[in-house]
Design an enzyme around this catalytic site. Structure first.
Site, PDB file in Angstrom:
ATOM      1  N   HIS A 130       4.972  -4.030   1.421  1.00  0.00           N
ATOM      2  CA  HIS A 130       5.395  -4.969   0.376  1.00  0.00           C
ATOM      3  C   HIS A 130       6.733  -5.547   0.793  1.00  0.00           C
ATOM      4  O   HIS A 130       7.753  -4.855   0.815  1.00  0.00           O
ATOM      5  CB  HIS A 130       5.520  -4.248  -0.976  1.00  0.00           C
ATOM      6  CG  HIS A 130       5.697  -5.182  -2.142  1.00  0.00           C
ATOM      7  ND1 HIS A 130       6.635  -6.181  -2.171  1.00  0.00           N
ATOM      8  CD2 HIS A 130       5.043  -5.263  -3.340  1.00  0.00           C
ATOM      9  CE1 HIS A 130       6.575  -6.835  -3.313  1.00  0.00           C
ATOM     10  NE2 HIS A 130       5.607  -6.302  -4.049  1.00  0.00           N
ATOM     11  N   SER A 131       6.765  -6.834   1.093  1.00  0.00           N
ATOM     12  CA  SER A 131       7.986  -7.495   1.541  1.00  0.00           C
ATOM     13  C   SER A 131       8.938  -7.736   0.381  1.00  0.00           C
ATOM     14  O   SER A 131       8.583  -7.573  -0.792  1.00  0.00           O
ATOM     15  CB  SER A 131       7.637  -8.826   2.208  1.00  0.00           C
ATOM     16  OG  SER A 131       8.803  -9.512   2.613  1.00  0.00           O
TER      17      SER A 131
END
Length: 908
Positions: free
Chosen positions: A768-769
């Site tokens: 998850h950026s």
């Protein structure tokens, strides 16, 4: 040859590693062994019933119900023994397990009851103690080798487990055989010639009680039993359970609003609903609340009706009102009982046992409380049933609230402070809620990926619950020990170990802290009632609220004012909690033992009997948690959906913390979508719900067990991320957790796992950026993850949330020579968040599935063929694709439950 099956599960190894069958294997899968076993059980059934009858005749006496209880348990054990013998695991696995668990659970009261009722025969007593100790001691290695076999797939562990299982059978028989020594004094005739059945002889239990009359435990389990008092205790505990159920739901409902506002919404103010005890500073209102406590408690049950309120804001308001009334009523009850030490002790025990019961209920229901307003009958809720029992419990328990001491002037002890006591209560309430309201919370604190090197949520959640029970007993029987600075130091050490270490050592700190927190409740609350309830319970709940916000701020720092100041400081939260508790300890240490409290309870027969009922309830909760562990133990015999075609179907989904668009828990609908889409591997984002504000839940428990998948929870709740999870039909050989560079914005979690798919090792990345507002964070994260993916030479799949446009910016780092990864569909230009990348395997298909009302993000799915080279990006009609490589037709057109193939309207 070794058996190849045990309870329907394939044994990891064969001969010569595994060469001896277990009991279940013998009676469930093997002929003629099964029939021989069943014949002998039939032969011994008559003597077993006779043993129970003769034991009752030998031990029965007037004015005691223990012999009747033990006899009932003996009959029950005999019947359940026949149940698991004749209903084999092959016939009906569920009923076989139910009978087996019931038999094992009943063995504890049967053993203890026989020891308590033993006639004065030293040799028989010695043998009983030896066989009983050996029986329960054997359970430890038996469980250990069972886990080694089922979880770790250790060759030879199954055979060792089998020896211990057969040992249990022999020890059980040996324990009952000892009765032959006692029956030597019995003469079986048509009539009673010596009056032996009247129990005139003195028993060992008499001598034991006489010898231990000055000891706390000896005084508790005296003669006499009352169903009325049992119901009173059950009603009190159930009231405590309802209070904790409503309180733990408040944060979850509050969380819904900032979740959709992506920031502070204003509804967070409902967190302050707990400070109603401040109203008790007014004498007139205090008197009114205590005298009308039944009405106040009935009003607090409005939280159990909140699930009927459709509008989310009103549902939150309903629960907020219920919490307001609940905190007011419990503070008033504690204060009202201050002149009755025994009654006060019972209320405190009920309050603490209510938390234990809530934790057990969540353990049984995969971390959802069945009375929460976010569940209903279709999603595992027992709302109506729970409300009916709650009303009955309130009506019964409020019959006996003390009102004679309402006008008694509070005598604050010299040298101590009500304000400091309130601070201590705040730390205690926060610790109980944040760490103990779910048995898996601290287990996930120390979780660090595969291979398993520490506790698992199942079955080790029962260990946390056991520690809660031990702590309560310590607080009831040894309050003078719990009040000391030494105990505080031990509890602080446990908190430090939990915060700083992982695996089993970290969990050992969790167990110590659990025991300390529950042990502290009786003496600290007993001390608090000696002051004004506003200065103790009012201040306590205010401090509790501030701590709730503090422990949210450390992870939500990017969205709240002042957040960067406490960024990632869970250690500060833990230290603050212990310092607050230290204030309470200081206040207790500055004064003596509350007048007459423990000693009065110890010397009062009625108080002793009352205490025993709460202990019986505690034992029942412990046995229930162990049974739940057995029933929920994973099978680990999972299979992919299309194993003959060697297809791996992988997906990525952001599940919005398992709270859907209408404020309902969404695990079951997630399950349905994943199952019908035939996903073998799925990465899930926004999954860390192990905080007060999110209900201290774990969605993965339900999904993994129901879908039959291995699970890596990812970075734990003490790692300050929003969470990422990996679920896999294939065994997870190894996994590591990563926190990617995030100098400004929210932390970016990642899982790098290696799975064994059809005999080939494949690397799976779940990521998850960071936020769009932090471009430097995302650039650093891109480089980190690209280098990580480029470092592996095996086939790999990335299931991710990248926050980038296709073919632009960071996309070209993720996809390229640096990472070696390819885009599953480079022509799909309508993407921003979710992406699937891969390398080293053949891409067979790609689909995008609409979210329905479960979350705010779609599902992306890719199909891959393991063992085949990458191939080209050429599209072909689905009719040319083998059946096993196609996507389910169920989601074409309008789809089902709001899920359908969208964007392209069909897979590609």
């Amino acid at each position: 040859m070794a058996p190849k099956f045990k309870d329907g599960d394939v044994v990891a190894s064969g001969y010569p590693d595994e060469w001896f069958p277990s009991v279940s294997s013998t009676i469930g899968d093997r002929y003629p062994e099964r029939s021989v076993f069943q014949v002998f059980i039939a032969i011994t059934s008559g003597p077993r019933f006779a043993l129970v009858a003769f034991w009752y005749l030998l031990t029965h006496r007037p004015n005691t119900n223990l012999p009747k209880f033990v006899a009932g348990i003996g009959i029950f054990r005999t019947l359940t023994c026949g149940g698991w013998t004749y209903v084999t695991s092959t016939d009906d696995h569920d009923w076989h397990d139910i009978f087996m668990i019931s038999y094992l659970v009943a063995t504890l009261p049967w053993t203890l009851g026989c020891l308590a009722l033993s006639p004065p025969n030293p040799k028989a007593i010695l043998y009983r103690k030896i066989f009983a100790g050996a029986f329960f001691g054997t359970l430890v290695p038996l469980i250990y080798f069972f886990i080694q076999h089922k979880v770790h797939k250790i060759a030879g562990a199954y055979t060792i487990y089998s020896f211990f299982e057969w040992s249990l059978v022999l020890l059980d028989v040996a324990f009952d055989a000892v009765t032959a020594m006692d029956f030597a004094s019995l003469e079986l005739v048509v009539k009673d010639v010596k009056g032996l059945s009247r129990g005139d002889n003195k028993r060992v239990v008499d001598a034991a009680l006489e010898k231990g009359k000055d000891k706390d435990l000896g005084k508790v389990f005296g003669r006499g039993f009352s169903w009325q008092e049992t119901l009173d205790a059950l009603a009190d505990v159930y009231n405590g359970f309802v209070f904790w159920s409503i309180l733990t739901s408040l944060g979850l409902l509050v969380w819904y609003f900032p979740l959709w506002h992506m920031g502070i919404s204003g509804y967070e103010a409902f967190v302050m609903a707990t400070i109603s005890p401040f109203l008790l500073t007014l004498r007139s209102l205090r008197v009114l609340v205590i005298r009308k406590i039944r009405i106040v408690q009935l009003l607090s049950l409005s939280g159990l009706l909140a699930w009927l309120v459709g509008k989310q804001e009103l549902r939150l308001a309903t629960v907020g009102f219920a919490v307001w009334m609940g905190c007011l009523s419990w503070a008033a009850i504690f204060y009202a009982e201050r002149t009755q030490p025994a009654r006060l002790e019972g209320r405190i025990a009920a309050f603490t046992l209510g938390l234990t019961a809530s934790s057990v209920a969540k353990y049984a229901c995969h971390t959802n409380n069945p009375l929460w307003p976010v569940v209903h009958s279709g999603s595992g809720g027992w709302n109506t049933t729970g409300l009916i029992f709650a009303v009955l419990a309130v009506l019964r328990s409020t019959r006996r609230v003390t009102t004679s001491g309402i006008d008694t002037k509070t005598q604050s002890p010299k040298g101590s402070s009500g304000f400091m006591t309130g601070i201590g209560l705040g730390g205690l309430f926060f610790g109980m809620h944040s760490l103990l309201s779910d048995s898996s919370t601290m287990i996930l604190w120390v979780w660090d990926g595969f291979p398993v090197r520490g506790p698992l949520s199942v079955p080790h959640g029962s260990v946390t619950i056991l520690a809660m029970g031990i702590g309560l007993l310590l607080g009831l029987f040894k309050p003078e020990l719990v009040r000391t600075w030494t105990s505080f130091g031990v509890g602080s050490l446990g908190a430090a170990v939990l915060t700083c270490f992982k695996h089993w050592f970290g969990y050992s700190g969790a167990v110590v802290l659990t025991v300390y927190l529950t042990a502290l409740a009786p003496p600290l609350i007993s001390h608090a009632v000696r002051f004004s309830p506003a200065s103790t319970f009012g201040v306590g709940f205010l401090i509790y609220n501030l701590m709730v916000l503090f422990h949210v701020w450390v992870v939500a720092y990017a969205f709240v004012p002042g957040g960067p100041l406490v960024r990632e400081r869970t250690d500060w939260v833990m230290a603050s909690m212990m310092l607050q508790i230290g204030n309470g300890v200081f206040s207790m240490a500055s004064t003596g033992q509350p007048r007459g409290s423990a000693k009065a309870s110890a010397s009062n027969p009625a108080a002793r009997r009352q205490r025993s009922y709460y202990i019986y309830i505690l034992v029942a909760l412990q046995l229930l948690s162990v049974s739940i562990s057995y029933l929920r133990f994973p099978a680990y015999n999972y299979e992919a959906y299309h194993k003959d075609d060697k297809v791996l179907t992988a997906g990525i989904w952001t599940i919005h913390f398992s709270l859907d668009n209408d404020m309902w828990s969404s695990e079951r609908r997630q399950r349905d979508a994943i199952k019908e889409l035939e996903l073998d591997v799925i990465g899930m984002l926004e999954t860390d719900t192990q905080r007060i504000i999110m209900g201290n839940r774990d969605t993965t428990q339900y999904l993994a067990e129901d879908l039959g998948m291995y699970v890596d929870y990812g970075p734990g709740p003490n790692k300050h991320t929003w969470g990422c999870v990996l679920l896999s039909k294939f065994p997870i050989v190894n996994s590591t957790h990563h926190l990617l560079p995030s100098p400004v914005g929210e932390l970016a979690p990642a899982i790098h796992a290696t799975i064994d798919a059809y005999g080939e090792l494949i690397d799976i990345f779940v990521f998850h950026s960071g936020q769009e507002e932090d471009p430097e964070d995302r650039r650093l994260q891109t480089e980190y993850l690209s280098d990580l993916m480029g470092s592996v030479n095996r086939p790999a799949i990335l299931l991710s949330y990248l926050v980038t446009k296709p073919l632009e910016g960071n996309y070209n780092t993720y996809v390229g020579a640096r990472s070696g990864m390819r885009d599953i569909d480079s022509t799909d230009w309508d993407r921003w968040c979710e992406y699937i990348l891969y390398k080293g395997m053949k891409r067979s298909g790609y689909a995008r599935v609409s979210r329905g009302t479960i979350t705010d993000t779609e599902l992306q799915i890719g199909k891959f063929v393991v063992g085949e080279p990458e191939g080209s990006d050429t599209m072909i009609p689905e009719g040319q694709v083998p059946e096993g490589l196609r996507f389910p037709a169920l989601f074409r057109g309008e789809g089902v439950r709001g899920h359908r193939y969208h964007v392209f309207d069909e897979p590609r």
